[in-house]
Design a protein around this motif. Structure first.
Motif, short mmCIF file in Angstrom:
data_model
loop_
_atom_site.label_atom_id
_atom_site.label_comp_id
_atom_site.label_asym_id
_atom_site.label_seq_id
_atom_site.Cartn_x
_atom_site.Cartn_y
_atom_site.Cartn_z
N THR A 2 0.84 -1.18 0.00
CA THR A 2 0.00 0.00 0.00
C THR A 2 0.88 1.24 0.00
N LYS A 4 0.87 5.27 0.62
CA LYS A 4 0.06 6.33 1.23
C LYS A 4 0.39 7.66 0.59
N ASN A 36 -1.85 0.30 -5.62
CA ASN A 36 -2.83 0.67 -4.58
C ASN A 36 -2.45 1.94 -3.80
N GLN A 38 -3.13 5.43 -2.02
CA GLN A 38 -4.26 5.90 -1.22
C GLN A 38 -3.97 7.33 -0.75
N LEU A 53 -8.23 7.90 6.26
CA LEU A 53 -8.28 7.52 4.85
C LEU A 53 -9.33 8.35 4.12
N LYS A 56 -9.35 5.79 -1.94
CA LYS A 56 -8.65 4.65 -2.51
C LYS A 56 -9.50 4.10 -3.64
#
Length: 517
Positions: A2, A4, A36, A38, A53, A56
């Motif tokens: 993931t 960020k 991925n 986000q 969050l 996404k």
């Protein structure tokens, strides 16, 4: 894995910042594909585990995101990218309409309620300014050299042009200043031009005086009457101009200037020439040298190029280049080959995908010009480039080893059949294509440096020549163009050398031949 993504916002005590990888050991040598992305909201002083969050899209793991907050703090604007092409989707979220703000989403599984304004990848849209719900964007929609358009988010069906596409020059940037003025930067034949225009109509008010070079930064806010403009050129280390836009005739006054001890700009000259490529297209090239050099073919020369991803090589200062010119009598050249953004999106596309060979042809044409016009000779000509430019150098020495005396390839993309399998390489398929597709495989295999190394005797009859001395540079912590590209190319080259030495060494031993000189 993931990734960020966080962004910067002008709300006191809060920070949203960019691209941070988590959840893996960072040894600096990873090759896993980056997926991925986000977007998170981070409160300054808090632990990262408390981030909220915001967005996404697991259905599209290769998408990447960027987010910004409008100057009035009313909207978050989300840009979505699929690769490196200048195209994006554009969503918006009205922060002021959220009952409890972004904090209201803490501890929930909900994403921010973004509204889709542009939901396809047919053009690029960048926010210039907004008046509440009315937004002004820079876009290349039906405008390869870019234009300014305006739309109301509450009535998104109706778009109007504010500043139409220029016939020749590329719109590089636009900033709203002094409340109702536009400070517009154009690129004209790879040199920047500044104009002051009316924000409402786009009409020209003033052309701001600027010497030949590049604007590298404009610092201003909408309410500011003064603007600070960062400028550089081949002979200007760095100037920050201060300009009062409220005056009748705005003046560019030097606020701060960088000086380099021992550098006297009057001893040097910079020329721009336009060279016909293989298909007749005129390719710009800057040539920097000492003044009044003799064109007798005697000068060591460095030719630098890039040619990809809509990136333009505009004039900039380099101490290294100055040292080469001043102390070693070098001629230093920058080739603005196709694939870059020097003349807009059409110029970019003319050096991408099935048209990538144009980049190498353009670069070769620039090298041949330097030799034919007696700046240098092939033995004294070095070529240099990094990343996509490293690919340019490696492909050029494969195709024309006779033309160069030396080559420097920094962190090059050398394996064109597998680049998309490592870290962020999948994003480059918009410029190169992808070997997983049969048609695109045939584009790539023709010039892939790794797959086109040749022994000198395998060159065609008119190219029977040793490779020039070549330096490949890479780094074990480069997570963009991973080291395996350069290492594989180096290994293939060594294998060919070792194989030839073994074969002919064995033959000489069996035949009793000995070394005579």
């Amino acid at each position: 894995m993931t990734t960020k993504v966080v962004w910067n916002v002008t709300i006191p005590c809060f920070l949203l910042f960019h691209f941070f990888r988590e959840g893996e050991l960072d040894a600096g040598t990873e090759t896993n594909i980056n997926l991925n992305h986000q977007i998170y909201y981070h409160v300054m002083g808090s632990d990262q585990s408390e981030d909220i969050l915001c967005w996404k899209d697991p259905e599209h793991p290769k998408y990447s995101f960027g987010a910004s907050v409008t100057e009035d703090g009313k909207y978050i604007v989300l840009s979505i990218y699929e690769g490196c092409d200048p195209v994006n989707k554009l969503y918006h979220c009205e922060i002021s309409s959220l009952p409890r703000g972004i904090e209201g989403f803490r501890g929930t599984e909900e994403l921010l309620p973004f509204v889709k304004l542009i939901d396809n990848f047919d053009a690029q849209y960048e926010v210039v300014a907004n008046d509440g719900d009315e937004f002004t964007f820079s876009t290349n929609k039906s405008a390869p050299k870019n234009k300014l358009v305006r739309v109301n988010l509450k009535n998104p069906e109706f778009w109007t042009d504010v500043l139409p596409e220029h016939e020749k020059d590329v719109l590089e940037s636009a900033d709203v200043v002094n409340n109702n003025h536009l400070l517009v930067c154009y690129m004209s034949d790879v040199k920047h031009v500044l104009q002051l225009r009316d924000f409402g109509t786009g009409n020209l008010i003033h052309q701001l005086p600027l010497e030949i070079g590049s604007v590298f930064e404009i610092s201003c806010r909408r309410e500011d009457k003064e603007v600070f403009i960062g400028f550089t050129s081949f002979l200007s280390p760095g100037i920050i101009y201060r300009c009062n836009l409220a005056s009748t005739i705005p003046e560019m006054k030097v606020f701060r200037e960088t000086s380099v001890p021992g550098f006297d700009r009057t001893r040097f000259q910079v020329r721009q020439v336009f060279i016909p490529s293989k298909d007749g297209t005129k390719i710009p090239m800057f040539i920097m040298s000492k003044k009044d050099i003799k064109l007798d073919g005697s000068h060591p020369t460095l030719l630098y190029g890039y040619g990809g991803f809509n990136i333009s090589l505009t004039p900039s200062f380099s101490v290294g280049r100055v040292v080469l010119c001043k102390n070693m009598d070098f001629v230093v050249c920058i080739a603005n080959i196709r694939g870059g953004g020097e003349y807009g999106e059409e110029w970019h596309k003319a050096g991408a995908l099935a048209m990538k060979q144009n980049c190498f042809d353009d670069f070769v044409a620039c090298a041949e010009y330097l030799i034919s016009d007696r700046y240098t000779s092939s033995k004294q000509l070095c070529i240099e480039g990094g990343s996509n430019g490293g690919l340019l150098i490696a492909a050029s020495i494969n195709q024309r080893p006779d033309l160069f005396g030396c080559a420097l390839a920094h962190v090059g993309v050398m394996d064109m059949l597998r680049f998309h399998k490592f870290t962020i390489g999948h994003a480059w398929t918009t410029d190169y294509g992808c070997s997983d597709k049969e048609e695109e495989f045939h584009w790539l295999i023709k010039y892939s440096p790794l797959h086109n190394v040749r022994r000198p005797w395998e060159q065609s009859s008119d190219n029977h020549c040793q490779y020039p001395a070549t330096m490949l540079l890479t780094a074990d912590h480069d997570d963009r163009v991973v080291p395996l590209h350069s290492l594989k190319l180096l290994a293939v080259s060594y294998i060919y050398i070792d194989e030839a030495a073994d074969r002919y060494g064995f033959m000489a031993k069996m035949l009793g031949a000995s070394w005579t000189e």
